[in-house]
Design a protein around this motif. Structure first.
Motif, mmCIF file in Angstrom:
data_model
loop_
_atom_site.group_PDB
_atom_site.id
_atom_site.type_symbol
_atom_site.label_atom_id
_atom_site.label_comp_id
_atom_site.label_asym_id
_atom_site.label_seq_id
_atom_site.Cartn_x
_atom_site.Cartn_y
_atom_site.Cartn_z
ATOM 1 N N ASN A 134 0.837 -1.195 0.000
ATOM 2 C CA ASN A 134 0.000 0.000 0.000
ATOM 3 C C ASN A 134 0.874 1.246 0.000
ATOM 4 O OD1 ASN A 134 -1.741 2.192 1.075
ATOM 5 N ND2 ASN A 134 -3.216 0.536 1.302
ATOM 6 N N SER A 160 1.003 3.993 -2.919
ATOM 7 C CA SER A 160 0.638 5.356 -2.529
ATOM 8 C C SER A 160 1.719 6.350 -2.932
ATOM 9 C CB SER A 160 0.391 5.423 -1.026
ATOM 10 O OG SER A 160 -0.709 4.613 -0.683
ATOM 11 N N ALA A 188 1.321 7.173 -6.606
ATOM 12 C CA ALA A 188 0.254 8.167 -6.813
ATOM 13 C C ALA A 188 0.680 9.530 -6.286
ATOM 14 C CB ALA A 188 -1.033 7.700 -6.133
ATOM 15 N N ARG A 216 -6.705 7.246 4.526
ATOM 16 C CA ARG A 216 -6.159 5.899 4.352
ATOM 17 C C ARG A 216 -7.089 4.843 4.931
ATOM 18 N NH1 ARG A 216 -3.727 5.458 0.453
ATOM 19 N NH2 ARG A 216 -2.307 7.144 0.404
ATOM 20 N N VAL A 254 -12.573 3.729 -0.606
ATOM 21 C CA VAL A 254 -12.626 4.587 -1.784
ATOM 22 C C VAL A 254 -11.703 5.793 -1.637
ATOM 23 C CG1 VAL A 254 -14.062 5.887 -3.398
ATOM 24 C CG2 VAL A 254 -14.980 3.831 -2.313
ATOM 25 N N ARG A 302 -9.304 6.191 0.330
ATOM 26 C CA ARG A 302 -7.934 5.704 0.513
ATOM 27 C C ARG A 302 -7.210 5.525 -0.812
ATOM 28 N NH1 ARG A 302 -6.483 0.530 0.910
ATOM 29 N NH2 ARG A 302 -5.485 0.983 2.897
ATOM 30 N N THR A 303 -7.964 5.256 -1.860
ATOM 31 C CA THR A 303 -7.373 5.052 -3.171
ATOM 32 C C THR A 303 -6.873 6.358 -3.776
ATOM 33 O OG1 THR A 303 -8.900 3.222 -3.511
ATOM 34 C CG2 THR A 303 -7.832 4.105 -5.465
ATOM 35 N N PHE A 304 -7.530 7.457 -3.468
ATOM 36 C CA PHE A 304 -7.245 8.714 -4.147
ATOM 37 C C PHE A 304 -6.519 9.765 -3.315
ATOM 38 C CE2 PHE A 304 -11.043 6.841 -6.085
ATOM 39 C CZ PHE A 304 -10.566 6.671 -7.369
ATOM 40 N N SER A 329 -3.657 10.035 -2.064
ATOM 41 C CA SER A 329 -2.248 10.275 -2.381
ATOM 42 C C SER A 329 -2.067 11.357 -3.433
ATOM 43 C CB SER A 329 -1.594 8.981 -2.872
ATOM 44 O OG SER A 329 -1.722 7.985 -1.897
ATOM 45 N N THR A 340 0.677 7.537 5.847
ATOM 46 C CA THR A 340 0.146 6.473 4.996
ATOM 47 C C THR A 340 0.333 5.118 5.669
ATOM 48 O OG1 THR A 340 0.467 7.715 2.962
ATOM 49 C CG2 THR A 340 0.404 5.323 2.755
#
Length: 166
Positions: free
Chosen positions: A26, A30, A33, A78, A82, A84-86, A88, A105
């Motif tokens: 992860n 991260s 990104a 984090r 959802v 958490r995906t963006f 970063s 993170t």
């Protein structure tokens, strides 16, 4: 993570190693990104933002908000599905320092990975049945996301004077 946890529950993997591998994976993803956000985020938003009604003043507001609350945004983001995906990308675009970004993170990803691996660990040999239920939950989350995004765009278009047919 749940599948690796299920394998650990069956004795094929070590649960601690599963959680650490997931957390470090992860962290690596991260950072990728974050780098994208850092190198091209602001310019991309300014270039493409007009297509989704994001104005430069919106970007300035977001940058000011992130400057005040970036650490907690990354940490809490984090943990949230959802988001958490963006999270970063804006952290990179806001030029959050890389070490601080990595720390928050890691701290935010660890309980998420532990929870998912623990869930799989508990499911163990019932993985096939469990995964069919998870699939339906994924569909529900996707529908909720589509509705939220649609409402956002409808509100944006209405506030800018454009009317969408009802």
């Amino acid at each position: 993570m749940p599948f690796a946890g299920a394998l650990a529950g069956l004795g094929k993997l070590n649960i601690v190693m599963v959680i650490l591998a997931g957390t470090f994976g992860n962290l690596i993803g991260s950072y990728i990104a974050w780098i994208i956000g850092r190198t091209g985020g602001r310019a991309l938003v300014l270039r493409a933002g007009r297509y989704v009604r994001i104005k430069e003043e919106d970007l300035h507001k977001a940058e000011r908000w992130f400057a005040r609350r970036g650490d907690s945004a990354v940490l809490i983001g984090r943990i949230l599905p959802v988001v958490r995906t963006f999270i970063s990308l804006p952290a990179g675009a806001a030029e959050m320092p890389p070490v601080r970004f990595g720390l928050f993170t890691f701290i935010g990803a660890l309980p998420w990975c532990a929870a998912l691996a623990g869930l799989g660990y508990g499911v163990g040999s019932n993985w096939t049945q469990f995964s069919s239920y998870v699939k339906y939950a994924g569909y529900l989350i996707a529908v909720i996301l589509v509705v939220i995004i649609a409402r956002f765009f409808i509100a944006r278009f209405r506030s800018s004077g454009n009317q969408i047919a009802k």
